[in-house]
Scaffold this active site. Sequence first.
Site, short mmCIF file in Angstrom:
data_model
loop_
_atom_site.label_atom_id
_atom_site.label_comp_id
_atom_site.label_asym_id
_atom_site.label_seq_id
_atom_site.Cartn_x
_atom_site.Cartn_y
_atom_site.Cartn_z
N GLY A 90 90.13 30.88 34.25
CA GLY A 90 91.45 30.59 34.25
C GLY A 90 91.87 29.38 33.75
O GLY A 90 91.04 28.72 33.16
N CYS A 91 93.05 29.21 33.08
CA CYS A 91 93.62 28.20 32.36
C CYS A 91 93.46 26.71 33.00
O CYS A 91 92.84 25.98 32.36
CB CYS A 91 95.00 28.39 31.99
SG CYS A 91 96.10 28.63 33.12
N PHE A 92 93.77 26.48 34.45
CA PHE A 92 93.73 25.33 34.95
C PHE A 92 92.08 25.18 35.10
O PHE A 92 91.79 23.94 35.09
CB PHE A 92 94.25 25.45 36.39
CG PHE A 92 95.80 25.19 36.50
CD1 PHE A 92 96.26 24.00 36.03
CD2 PHE A 92 96.65 26.22 36.77
CE1 PHE A 92 97.64 23.75 35.97
CE2 PHE A 92 97.98 26.04 36.82
CZ PHE A 92 98.44 24.83 36.31
#
Lengths: 343, 343, 343, 343
Positions: free
Chosen positions: D155-157
């Site tokens: 995921g990006c986070f």
Amino acid sequence: MSGAAIPVTIQGAAGYGGQELLRLLQAHPRFRVVAASSRRHAGKPVEQILPQLTGFYPDLNFTTPEQALEVECAAVFLATPHGVSRTLWHTVVSRLPEARVVDLSGDFRLRDRAAFDRWYGGEHPHFEAVSEFRYGLTETNREAVRSARYVANPGCFATGALLALAPLAERGLLKHGATVVATTGSSGSGAEAKATTHHPERAQDHRAYKVLRHQHQPEIDQELQRLGAQARVALVPQSGAFSRGIFTVAHVELEEQTDVAALLRTRYADEPFVRVREQSPALRYVVRTNFCDVSAVQEGRDVIVLTALDNLVKGMSGQAIQNLNLMFGLEETAGLHHPGASV
Amino acid sequence: MSGAAIPVTIQGAAGYGGQELLRLLQAHPRFRVVAASSRRHAGKPVEQILPQLTGFYPDLNFTTPEQALEVECAAVFLATPHGVSRTLWHTVVSRLPEARVVDLSGDFRLRDRAAFDRWYGGEHPHFEAVSEFRYGLTETNREAVRSARYVANPGCFATGALLALAPLAERGLLKHGATVVATTGSSGSGAEAKATTHHPERAQDHRAYKVLRHQHQPEIDQELQRLGAQARVALVPQSGAFSRGIFTVAHVELEEQTDVAALLRTRYADEPFVRVREQSPALRYVVRTNFCDVSAVQEGRDVIVLTALDNLVKGMSGQAIQNLNLMFGLEETAGLHHPGASV
Amino acid sequence: MSGAAIPVTIQGAAGYGGQELLRLLQAHPRFRVVAASSRRHAGKPVEQILPQLTGFYPDLNFTTPEQALEVECAAVFLATPHGVSRTLWHTVVSRLPEARVVDLSGDFRLRDRAAFDRWYGGEHPHFEAVSEFRYGLTETNREAVRSARYVANPGCFATGALLALAPLAERGLLKHGATVVATTGSSGSGAEAKATTHHPERAQDHRAYKVLRHQHQPEIDQELQRLGAQARVALVPQSGAFSRGIFTVAHVELEEQTDVAALLRTRYADEPFVRVREQSPALRYVVRTNFCDVSAVQEGRDVIVLTALDNLVKGMSGQAIQNLNLMFGLEETAGLHHPGASV
Amino acid sequence: MSGAAIPVTIQGAAGYGGQELLRLLQAHPRFRVVAASSRRHAGKPVEQILPQLTGFYPDLNFTTPEQALEVECAAVFLATPHGVSRTLWHTVVSRLPEARVVDLSGDFRLRDRAAFDRWYGGEHPHFEAVSEFRYGLTETNREAVRSARYVANPGCFATGALLALAPLAERGLLKHGATVVATTGSSGSGAEAKATTHHPERAQDHRAYKVLRHQHQPEIDQELQRLGAQARVALVPQSGAFSRGIFTVAHVELEEQTDVAALLRTRYADEPFVRVREQSPALRYVVRTNFCDVSAVQEGRDVIVLTALDNLVKGMSGQAIQNLNLMFGLEETAGLHHPGASV
């Protein structure tokens, strides 16, 4: 397009024009940057001053303009402001007589001395050299550029306005002038902070400036008249709330019925960097690319031609590379054929 | 301006027009909001749906449009979209025959049925009522508004264009049409999320839309012709990268020498909400206010008139209150005379 | 709140703090601006330099700081940067011994000389005067402010952090420190253009700065400790891509179970400018207002408290007026109780 | 890196992840897109739906997901949302048993069923397949990725948080948890317009969301624990006013003195896409690139590690290509080594 590297120098490499040249040239198949000058940052690593380039120019330091002249090269980009280019050019060609030069400033664009004095002013120690320069709007002047030693790269507003109006001028359809309202992003003001680009005041603002008095207006008129226009444009530049791009609206009243959208499609069918759209162009499809998107809307005699381009690429450094590609007999699109990101 | 509270109802109170009415009216010396409808949010507290108003409408719940009609009031704002207003108006005046009505939509602006059908279309069950409406551009139609029962509040683009061109039309200087290029903020698209207002795609974009085909064009023409113009405008609307405001560029070619800046100064000397500038207006000085700033630049026969206003205030809800102030014999500026914040 | 006008002077009136004072005070029921200084713009009309105020200060010219001191007044706002206030204050109280003073800079906030030297530095010709100043966070220090002659108005980051953490400190829940990550808009950098607020580079950027080394950190610690905290905060300031506002995230680990949302609701129940939310606050509901919105989320021992406020209003000039209202026995909300616009 | 083209398919090609794959892959030396699915746009030319790609995919039409499965290929990107990927994966491997798969969703990241049910929920028809997936954070899991058939792309986070904290976890320095405050651009919400990405409301806003409840939190914890951490993170996601990028602040308290900046330099010395900075990273240097910039600040026991990356490139599609490069034995940087534009 393999072949030996062609060494090129960038004068004024820390400004936005210079930064974009460095960004684009790091992936160019033939041109290799051998010197990059910045009076302010001379002696410092390029990657330190321009962190976005970290990893791409590990051995390149900024030099003074004079030091850059000591480095052998085949071509020089003058990414220096007007006023500086006019002096620097002569030094360059004295020191590097074989070098091709692309000047990104307005110093060698206007052929009429009176016009130059009115719109730019100041001393011009080499105005006679204007005749040795070719106007570098590739799409209207390709053959002249191909054989040019010196190219005066068009202004950003001029590029957007001319790509909108040149097809009409060439067909004799510009008899009564045109209204040109063009909106530029804040990067058009350059890399130095200014009151007009102070973020709190620019982020949600919109205004006009230099209305009917912008120095790109005579450049537009000069090229349109060369192409057949019989009238002048009224140019209204606007400051937009965005960072990059120029969006141009050109309004012309036609005397005779002409399908302008069809004219654009024909005129630009073989142009690698002009894309004719059915809908309005939009900045988000062209920013950070060398494309200019264009479309037309007609209603009775009224024709609106719209163009969108990136002021720093097609309106500046990308176009300069496009010109230099031609001057060296390379493929016109070398190092420039990238799509944008849309967001 | 003390006196008894005047109860007013807002139909369509959760849209941006309605939100601005709620924001402005909470500090109005006389008008008091007694009902606020929103079909979507009916039954919910205004402060819950519109958190910016927390503390200002502790007792107000959204109602259905029908429920709002049951509340006695002296005036109704129709902040409903075109298509809805045309039906709702009739219900309002049946139920509240004494109420003044200000309609913020385009349903009652065009006096020509063919024009209405072309630019808006759809059924209009009460087109004959158009003759009972007065066009609410206060600056050109003040006396008519003062005695009006029903006011058709101008469109946002129309407000900007008309405040630029009305002084010329009134003096017979609009003989050959005008080019109008106007840039709007994203709030002009309303409170509902849309593809054209999707933040990643709008934040740094700029494009044109409805070129020569925007429904505010006939409204501009109608009012200019009433004021003396002999020609039509060519309207190019643009979507800007900002949230609020409309910036308008109007280009006119004059037949005779006229000092347009002086004309503007004279024409607007007594207008409380029009400020004539020497420099270009800028959105940042007018957003969230009821002011329209204006200036002119001339060069030979070319005249450029520039206006800047807030699309939701002077271009919509502020102007609606300005009109209602007049309709009730109040001071025109009541509740509206606030400066902007500039950043 | 009728009564005689109370004359006030603004020193440093052309900066953003000063501009907001001028904007807010033009509608204040009692305070009236009688002098506004700006060394740079001395002699020029306020309305010319600050076009957003056109029509609101027709007779006010900027003066030099010295000239402003010659105008009789009951109170002075020092909207001058730190370094300037410390000198100017003494001149003000010498010349106007009866005047109340609210200093918006950091010059009189820290009570510990060593801390001052470390975080601000430079000469402080009147450090002993710190003891005569009251710290102007109205919500934690209301009674002291009410009787104060001199108030040190809190820093913008400090306001957001303290309104998040003061309720915990007061209850002895701050034993092990807190992480504070706060994001400010570009207007926090002031009205002068700087490299960090150059629009092309700020418009879509986000970064941290002065990490663990921001001068508001000791001010937060000092006030929290006064309120009962036993630990320090770690402050990470960030530069956001927006113009106005500060959004603060405070992370605390609790030793005992406590319903922090309930604590906030109780603590702020009677505060006119603090609104406790169930959802995350958002800048768009508070910008250009004097409100601070706050909420809390808990999961096990972790508590996150969030605050949103306008850095130039509640974080600066609005709070300064709030303090001066108290100092003059006026209603605390006088001239400040306006809702925001949400877009 | 010459060699035969490797055919790849993109499922979900019209979303932002898919658009970035198309943009990046058009210049990839080996991968060639042979199918691109979009249920909504099936049958339409890619260049018509995605005008930024005009000229780059002249022969590619969107297909349905099912049609895309009929095209032979060596690898499939599942750029589909969680919920869709979990079903589509099984169909892909049934139809194309030899194909490598990179899933950009969260469907195959969490190894613990209870965690999956809590954070994602809904049916998962193939949860047992999670064990066949390798977690695709190249920098912490390179060898596993190299030999993987199926990769769960982070995921990006999670990417931003893990690149900040992995070096500490690996050295046993994460004993008491970490505070992670991360700010994402609006493109993180995907290509569909939503209330939270409505331009007038997002352009100048900042808020937190899913505080302590974001589904990337368990993914961060899972990977940190695999690397040696003994504690969990507290994740506060924020919505920024910009379009692209994630900026992450991680706060850790150390038990022992460690030079974290030096640790980062050593740890990332050979990583092609991680650049250790002395100053705070900034989004503007990394957006539209595959780089993650990182730096650290220490004061006593407090350590702040900062990372900046592009959520759609290093946080999504670029990282997916980086993984696929490894899976095919290509150079890890193939098609990804481009500098950003800084404005």
